[in-house]
Design a protein around this motif. Structure first.
Motif, PDB file in Angstrom:
ATOM      1  N   GLU A 183       3.324  60.787  -0.055  1.00 38.27           N
ATOM      2  CA  GLU A 183       2.399  61.562  -0.908  1.00 38.27           C
ATOM      3  C   GLU A 183       1.211  61.867  -0.001  1.00 38.27           C
ATOM      4  N   TYR A 184       1.389  62.839   0.833  1.00 35.49           N
ATOM      5  CA  TYR A 184       0.602  63.005   2.055  1.00 35.49           C
ATOM      6  C   TYR A 184      -0.919  62.972   1.833  1.00 35.49           C
ATOM      7  N   GLY A 185      -1.557  62.003   2.507  1.00 35.26           N
ATOM      8  CA  GLY A 185      -3.017  61.902   2.503  1.00 35.26           C
ATOM      9  C   GLY A 185      -3.614  61.258   1.264  1.00 35.26           C
ATOM     10  N   LYS A 186      -2.755  60.783   0.342  1.00 40.30           N
ATOM     11  CA  LYS A 186      -3.291  60.201  -0.900  1.00 40.30           C
ATOM     12  C   LYS A 186      -3.592  58.707  -0.728  1.00 40.30           C
ATOM     13  N   VAL A 187      -4.662  58.249  -1.421  1.00 35.27           N
ATOM     14  CA  VAL A 187      -4.930  56.814  -1.556  1.00 35.27           C
ATOM     15  C   VAL A 187      -4.243  56.398  -2.846  1.00 35.27           C
ATOM     16  N   LEU A 188      -3.162  55.652  -2.747  1.00 31.82           N
ATOM     17  CA  LEU A 188      -2.363  55.294  -3.931  1.00 31.82           C
ATOM     18  C   LEU A 188      -2.954  54.103  -4.650  1.00 31.82           C
ATOM     19  N   GLN A 189      -3.544  53.192  -3.894  1.00 30.37           N
ATOM     20  CA  GLN A 189      -4.162  51.990  -4.474  1.00 30.37           C
ATOM     21  C   GLN A 189      -5.064  51.357  -3.429  1.00 30.37           C
ATOM     22  N   GLN A 190      -5.978  50.493  -3.886  1.00 26.22           N
ATOM     23  CA  GLN A 190      -6.869  49.767  -2.960  1.00 26.22           C
ATOM     24  C   GLN A 190      -6.847  48.286  -3.308  1.00 26.22           C
ATOM     25  N   ASP A 191      -5.664  47.726  -3.506  1.00 26.41           N
ATOM     26  CA  ASP A 191      -5.505  46.357  -3.993  1.00 26.41           C
ATOM     27  C   ASP A 191      -6.231  45.349  -3.079  1.00 26.41           C
ATOM     28  N   PRO A 192      -7.291  44.684  -3.581  1.00 30.88           N
ATOM     29  CA  PRO A 192      -8.039  43.735  -2.736  1.00 30.88           C
ATOM     30  C   PRO A 192      -7.210  42.524  -2.326  1.00 30.88           C
ATOM     31  N   ASN A 193      -6.050  42.322  -2.959  1.00 24.48           N
ATOM     32  CA  ASN A 193      -5.180  41.217  -2.545  1.00 24.48           C
ATOM     33  C   ASN A 193      -4.632  41.431  -1.130  1.00 24.48           C
ATOM     34  N   TRP A 194      -4.741  42.667  -0.625  1.00 19.61           N
ATOM     35  CA  TRP A 194      -4.262  42.946   0.732  1.00 19.61           C
ATOM     36  C   TRP A 194      -5.363  42.783   1.783  1.00 19.61           C
ATOM     37  N   THR A 195      -6.612  42.503   1.336  1.00 17.47           N
ATOM     38  CA  THR A 195      -7.704  42.235   2.288  1.00 17.47           C
ATOM     39  C   THR A 195      -7.353  41.005   3.122  1.00 17.47           C
ATOM     40  N   ILE A 196      -7.698  41.043   4.405  1.00 12.52           N
ATOM     41  CA  ILE A 196      -7.328  39.960   5.322  1.00 12.52           C
ATOM     42  C   ILE A 196      -8.354  38.835   5.227  1.00 12.52           C
ATOM     43  N   THR A 197      -7.851  37.631   4.904  1.00 15.89           N
ATOM     44  CA  THR A 197      -8.704  36.439   4.805  1.00 15.89           C
ATOM     45  C   THR A 197      -8.189  35.381   5.788  1.00 15.89           C
ATOM     46  N   LYS A 198      -9.014  34.370   6.004  1.00 15.91           N
ATOM     47  CA  LYS A 198      -8.625  33.254   6.891  1.00 15.91           C
ATOM     48  C   LYS A 198      -7.388  32.550   6.315  1.00 15.91           C
ATOM     49  N   GLU A 199      -7.380  32.362   5.007  1.00 12.32           N
ATOM     50  CA  GLU A 199      -6.239  31.685   4.371  1.00 12.32           C
ATOM     51  C   GLU A 199      -4.939  32.442   4.645  1.00 12.32           C
ATOM     52  N   LYS A 200      -5.002  33.759   4.589  1.00 11.94           N
ATOM     53  CA  LYS A 200      -3.793  34.568   4.803  1.00 11.94           C
ATOM     54  C   LYS A 200      -3.289  34.481   6.237  1.00 11.94           C
ATOM     55  N   ILE A 201      -4.199  34.571   7.208  1.00  9.91           N
ATOM     56  CA  ILE A 201      -3.709  34.731   8.593  1.00  9.91           C
ATOM     57  C   ILE A 201      -3.474  33.408   9.312  1.00  9.91           C
ATOM     58  N   GLY A 202      -3.922  32.289   8.721  1.00  5.98           N
ATOM     59  CA  GLY A 202      -3.680  30.993   9.374  1.00  5.98           C
ATOM     60  C   GLY A 202      -4.276  30.971  10.768  1.00  5.98           C
ATOM     61  N   ASP A 203      -3.445  30.670  11.761  1.00  2.00           N
ATOM     62  CA  ASP A 203      -3.934  30.561  13.144  1.00  2.00           C
ATOM     63  C   ASP A 203      -3.676  31.824  13.964  1.00  2.00           C
ATOM     64  N   ALA A 204      -3.158  32.873  13.332  1.00  2.00           N
ATOM     65  CA  ALA A 204      -2.842  34.102  14.080  1.00  2.00           C
ATOM     66  C   ALA A 204      -4.118  34.759  14.599  1.00  2.00           C
ATOM     67  N   LYS A 205      -3.971  35.498  15.686  1.00  2.78           N
ATOM     68  CA  LYS A 205      -5.090  36.296  16.207  1.00  2.78           C
ATOM     69  C   LYS A 205      -5.195  37.576  15.385  1.00  2.78           C
ATOM     70  N   PHE A 206      -6.431  37.999  15.131  1.00  3.06           N
ATOM     71  CA  PHE A 206      -6.696  39.204  14.330  1.00  3.06           C
ATOM     72  C   PHE A 206      -7.040  40.367  15.247  1.00  3.06           C
ATOM     73  N   MET A 207      -6.392  41.507  15.010  1.00  2.00           N
ATOM     74  CA  MET A 207      -6.676  42.711  15.804  1.00  2.00           C
ATOM     75  C   MET A 207      -6.989  43.892  14.890  1.00  2.00           C
ATOM     76  N   HIS A 208      -7.903  44.732  15.309  1.00  2.35           N
ATOM     77  CA  HIS A 208      -8.243  45.970  14.595  1.00  2.35           C
ATOM     78  C   HIS A 208      -8.887  46.912  15.612  1.00  2.35           C
ATOM     79  N   CYS A 209      -8.634  48.203  15.477  1.00  2.00           N
ATOM     80  CA  CYS A 209      -9.133  49.166  16.473  1.00  2.00           C
ATOM     81  C   CYS A 209     -10.632  49.429  16.356  1.00  2.00           C
ATOM     82  N   LEU A 210     -11.225  49.125  15.188  1.00  2.00           N
ATOM     83  CA  LEU A 210     -12.629  49.448  14.857  1.00  2.00           C
ATOM     84  C   LEU A 210     -12.815  50.969  14.769  1.00  2.00           C
TER      85      LEU A 210
END
Ligand code: CP
Length: 313
Positions: free
Chosen positions: A243-270
């Motif tokens: 659905e080209y270019g649409k924001v379908l949802q902004q579910d905050p459950n997908w926000t990245i938290t410490k609990e979610k990522i455990g010991d993994a390294k976090f990367m983002h392009c900024l």
């Protein structure tokens, strides 16, 4: 190498990463290579990292740099052939690209997807227009469908940080209030397909990327399951491709938290929106690689410019 338009222009990712790491050790070692050469950086969109790191890379190679905010300061460009230009467009890409080619030995371009017309975005009219009509090499500084300088910088960061023969790397969608392009996620995916890694993409249903890019990459719709045993979690928002270019949802459950990522390294392009995409506790921790990723943008760009300059000799 003539142009750097996509990750597909990398002939050997391991060799390029080694070259970048060597340049990082001694950034000015090729400072004679770019003498009397000029790079023009044309921005149709905003930037912090790309603008400064590409200039820094060019300066390390001894080049002169010209920067223009083409989107806001240049004449509005026409890209279609045969158009009667009696509306808002003042200059045709045919003249613009040839003129800039007289001032610059390399032209680098940033032109994002508009996200309203998939066919037009995928035609890459700005990048391909310059490629067609310029007489000098073209570098993609993020186009509609790819951000290969970012992808190369991410490969450098992974190589520096990885300690395993086959790490698990996850690309995760995260919420964002605005519709964002697919370019970073596409180039990261293409770059990961060149790596020996357990690579997984996770996103809510409806956010599938272009299947011609993801190919046979594993898609896991359960983010927590995808994150199990992950070594690196690369996070990025993108809008729907189907659905080209649409924001379908902004579910905050997908926000990245410490609990979610455990010991993994976090990367983002900024740039990243704190506490929307990722919690402060992650971004401010020593698990975050974002500043090192941004640092590696210089050496990714320098590797690319060095290879182009060597081809100009
Ligand atoms: N990651 C990246 O391309 O940053 P800028 O948009 O600030 O250039």
């Amino acid at each position: 190498m003539k142009h750097y338009l996509s990750i597909n222009d990398i002939d050997s990712l391991p060799n390029w990463v080694e070259e970048a790491k060597s340049l990082k050790q001694n950034p000015r070692k090729d400072s004679a290579l770019g003498k009397d050469k000029t790079i023009g950086l044309l921005f149709f969109n905003n930037s912090l990292r790309t603008r400064l790191s590409t200039q820094k890379a060019a300066m390390n190679l001894g080049m002169d740099t010209i920067v223009m905010n083409f989107g806001s300061e240049g004449w509005a460009l026409e890209y279609e052939d045969g158009t009667v230009m009696d509306q808002g467009k003042s200059e045709h890409i045919k003249e613009a690209a040839q003129v800039v080619s007289q001032y610059c030995d390399i032209i680098a371009i940033r032109a994002f997807a508009g996200l309203t017309d998939k066919e037009k975005d995928e035609a890459e009219v700005v990048l391909n227009g310059f490629k067609k009509y310029a007489s000098v090499p073209i570098v993609n500084m993020e186009s509609s469908v790819g951000h290969p300088l970012q992808g190369l910088a991410d490969a450098i960061t992974l190589a520096e940080q990885n300690t395993k023969p086959k790490p698990k790397v996850v690309l995760s969608w995260a919420p964002h209030p605005r519709a964002l392009p697919h370019a970073v996620a596409n180039s990261f995916t293409e770059m990961m397909q060149l790596q020996d890694a357990d690579f997984v993409i996770t996103h809510p249903k409806g956010y599938e990327l272009n299947p011609e890019i993801t190919k046979n990459t594993t898609i896991e719709y359960d983010q927590n399951k995808a994150f199990e045993n992950a070594d690196f979690i690369y996070v990025k928002n993108w809008s729907s491709y189907n659905e080209y270019g649409k924001v379908l949802q902004q579910d905050p459950n997908w926000t990245i938290t410490k609990e979610k990522i455990g010991d993994a390294k976090f990367m983002h392009c900024l740039p990243v929106r704190r506490n929307v995409v990722v919690a402060d506790e992650v971004l401010d921790s020593n698990q975050s690689l974002v500043i090192e990723q941004a640092n590696n943008r210089t050496y990714a760009a320098q590797t690319v410019l060095k290879k182009i300059l060597e081809g100009l000799k």
